[in-house]
Design a protein around this motif. Structure first.
Motif, mmCIF file in Angstrom:
data_model
loop_
_atom_site.group_PDB
_atom_site.id
_atom_site.type_symbol
_atom_site.label_atom_id
_atom_site.label_comp_id
_atom_site.label_asym_id
_atom_site.label_seq_id
_atom_site.Cartn_x
_atom_site.Cartn_y
_atom_site.Cartn_z
ATOM 1 N N PHE A 220 30.998 22.369 59.422
ATOM 2 C CA PHE A 220 31.655 23.553 58.862
ATOM 3 C C PHE A 220 32.796 23.124 57.940
ATOM 4 O O PHE A 220 33.533 22.183 58.243
ATOM 5 C CB PHE A 220 32.192 24.431 59.995
ATOM 6 C CG PHE A 220 31.160 24.730 61.053
ATOM 7 C CD1 PHE A 220 30.172 25.670 60.835
ATOM 8 C CD2 PHE A 220 31.174 24.049 62.264
ATOM 9 C CE1 PHE A 220 29.215 25.941 61.802
ATOM 10 C CE2 PHE A 220 30.225 24.308 63.246
ATOM 11 C CZ PHE A 220 29.244 25.259 63.010
ATOM 12 N N ASP A 221 32.946 23.837 56.829
ATOM 13 C CA ASP A 221 33.978 23.492 55.843
ATOM 14 C C ASP A 221 34.969 24.634 55.603
ATOM 15 O O ASP A 221 36.178 24.439 55.642
ATOM 16 C CB ASP A 221 33.329 23.101 54.508
ATOM 17 C CG ASP A 221 32.569 21.790 54.610
ATOM 18 O OD1 ASP A 221 33.098 20.843 55.218
ATOM 19 O OD2 ASP A 221 31.444 21.712 54.082
ATOM 20 N N ASP A 222 34.461 25.810 55.324
ATOM 21 C CA ASP A 222 35.323 26.950 55.000
ATOM 22 C C ASP A 222 35.912 27.552 56.278
ATOM 23 O O ASP A 222 35.390 27.340 57.379
ATOM 24 C CB ASP A 222 34.519 28.010 54.252
ATOM 25 C CG ASP A 222 33.968 27.482 52.936
ATOM 26 O OD1 ASP A 222 34.658 26.632 52.321
ATOM 27 O OD2 ASP A 222 32.859 27.890 52.542
ATOM 28 N N PRO A 223 37.016 28.300 56.153
ATOM 29 C CA PRO A 223 37.569 28.990 57.329
ATOM 30 C C PRO A 223 36.474 29.766 58.059
ATOM 31 O O PRO A 223 35.706 30.519 57.447
ATOM 32 C CB PRO A 223 38.611 29.927 56.716
ATOM 33 C CG PRO A 223 39.069 29.194 55.497
ATOM 34 C CD PRO A 223 37.836 28.516 54.952
ATOM 35 N N THR A 224 36.391 29.543 59.372
ATOM 36 C CA THR A 224 35.272 30.037 60.165
ATOM 37 C C THR A 224 35.769 30.719 61.432
ATOM 38 O O THR A 224 36.710 30.247 62.073
ATOM 39 C CB THR A 224 34.333 28.866 60.560
ATOM 40 O OG1 THR A 224 33.900 28.198 59.377
ATOM 41 C CG2 THR A 224 33.129 29.360 61.332
ATOM 42 N N GLU A 236 39.757 32.015 64.620
ATOM 43 C CA GLU A 236 39.442 31.653 63.238
ATOM 44 C C GLU A 236 40.294 30.444 62.860
ATOM 45 O O GLU A 236 41.519 30.462 63.013
ATOM 46 C CB GLU A 236 39.714 32.808 62.278
ATOM 47 C CG GLU A 236 39.249 32.509 60.848
ATOM 48 C CD GLU A 236 39.303 33.731 59.943
ATOM 49 O OE1 GLU A 236 38.942 33.604 58.765
ATOM 50 O OE2 GLU A 236 39.711 34.803 60.431
ATOM 51 N N ASN A 238 40.525 26.573 60.280
ATOM 52 C CA ASN A 238 40.025 25.739 59.190
ATOM 53 C C ASN A 238 39.320 24.555 59.842
ATOM 54 O O ASN A 238 39.960 23.687 60.441
ATOM 55 C CB ASN A 238 41.183 25.250 58.321
ATOM 56 C CG ASN A 238 40.700 24.433 57.138
ATOM 57 O OD1 ASN A 238 39.561 23.959 57.113
ATOM 58 N ND2 ASN A 238 41.556 24.248 56.146
ATOM 59 N N ARG A 240 38.094 21.845 58.878
ATOM 60 C CA ARG A 240 38.468 20.496 58.457
ATOM 61 C C ARG A 240 39.661 19.970 59.256
ATOM 62 O O ARG A 240 39.815 18.768 59.442
ATOM 63 C CB ARG A 240 38.790 20.490 56.961
ATOM 64 C CG ARG A 240 37.588 20.864 56.088
ATOM 65 C CD ARG A 240 37.952 20.872 54.625
ATOM 66 N NE ARG A 240 36.842 21.336 53.794
ATOM 67 C CZ ARG A 240 36.895 21.439 52.468
ATOM 68 N NH1 ARG A 240 38.026 21.130 51.828
ATOM 69 N NH2 ARG A 240 35.857 21.868 51.784
ATOM 70 N N LYS A 243 38.023 19.048 62.933
ATOM 71 C CA LYS A 243 36.745 18.357 63.062
ATOM 72 C C LYS A 243 36.886 17.035 63.813
ATOM 73 O O LYS A 243 36.100 16.732 64.725
ATOM 74 C CB LYS A 243 36.145 18.100 61.674
ATOM 75 C CG LYS A 243 34.792 17.381 61.728
ATOM 76 C CD LYS A 243 34.140 17.313 60.356
ATOM 77 C CE LYS A 243 32.757 16.678 60.444
ATOM 78 N NZ LYS A 243 32.045 16.704 59.148
#
Length: 292
Positions: A220-224, A236, A238, A240, A243
């Motif tokens: 996953f890269d974008d805010p999730t 929610e 970030n 990155r 990770k």
């Protein structure tokens, strides 16, 4: 036939997927027969495609003009129970198949193989402390009951491996084969130890540890927004930023599970939901042969 996840996902239902995997396993066994069978002779059974040719009894053929295969004591007494985790987290998927899809397909293929060789197969489905048991039997009609039960299994509730262990210790006779198919995501730190303790009761325990590729790589890269599938939690973040710590913790979890299984003398296999499932079972059967 290539039994990758995309191919299996195109087959509708557990029955078709499990049968396809079973046929892939039989094809693989025919190409590379396993060694290490017991030499304690018990009885004969009529030859069926996929049986090992080295066990053909030529004297029986000369007498009855039919092919018969020697069976062995350990083969005639096997009672196996597929313990399928049907908790909500097993419904997660990042690809073609969910963890529960893979668990039910593997369980169904094993049921096919067991009943085919006249061994008894049963099920114990667990979700949120609730149980659905199908006692082990070896008849062809019983196979349909097993597959229908797997076909209608939906992910729900929380993981409760401790309850599973207590239930199995209560209902299983000793010296059963217990095959656990789960993601092992249980908040109770003691749960896995209680499952593995079934080995101390003289049961033969195996663990198929189901993981999704996304759990292994955290792509996953974008805010999730991450949602707890078994509770009310949601956060929610970030990806990155977390990770590295996530992967460190998840890999430590995997290493701890594998080490605990090894210490308990329990067969362990980490199964990704994008693995070829006939290869997974061929690996399993090969290990079983070496253990014998």
């Amino acid at each position: 036939m290539l039994l990758d996840a995309q191919t299996l996902a195109r087959l509708q239902g557990v029955k078709l997927r499990a049968r396809a995997v079973m046929e892939g396993v039989l094809s693989g066994l025919h190409k590379s027969p396993h060694q290490g069978q017991s030499v304690e002779f018990a009885e004969h059974k009529e030859y069926a495609p996929g049986d090992e040719l080295r066990h053909l009894d030529w004297k029986a053929y000369g007498k009855f003009d039919k092919y018969y295969v020697k069976r062995f004591e350990h083969e005639t007494n096997l009672r196996a129970v597929m313990v399928v985790d049907a908790s909500a987290s097993m419904g997660y998927r990042s690809g073609a198949l969910s963890k529960l899809d893979v668990a039910t397909t593997l369980a169904g293929a094993l049921c096919y193989l067991l009943v085919r060789q006249q061994d008894a197969a049963g099920l114990a489905l667990m979700a949120g402390g609730k149980w659905k048991d199908v006692p082990p039997r070896a008849s062809a009609g019983h196979l349909n009951v097993l597959l229908d039960t797997l076909e209608h299994t939906e992910p729900t509730g929380t993981t409760d491996l401790g309850s599973a262990a207590d239930h199995l210790a209560e209902v299983l006779p000793r010296r059963s084969s217990v095959i656990v198919l789960s993601d092992l995501l249980d908040e109770n730190q003691d749960a896995l130890r209680r499952i593995l303790a079934l080995r101390q009761r003289k049961n033969d325990v195996s663990v198929f540890h189901l993981v999704d590729p996304a759990e292994l790589t955290f792509p996953f890269d974008d805010p999730t927004l991450f949602i707890d599938m078994e509770g009310q939690g949601r956060i929610e973040v970030n990806p990155r930023e977390i990770k590295e710590s996530y992967l460190e913790e998840f890999n430590a979890f995997l290493a701890n599970v594998k080490a605990a299984c090894a210490e308990a003398d329990v067969d362990y296999d980490l199964v990704r939901t994008d693995d070829k499932l006939d290869d997974v079972l061929l690996r399993y059967l090969s290990r079983r042969g070496r253990r014998r």
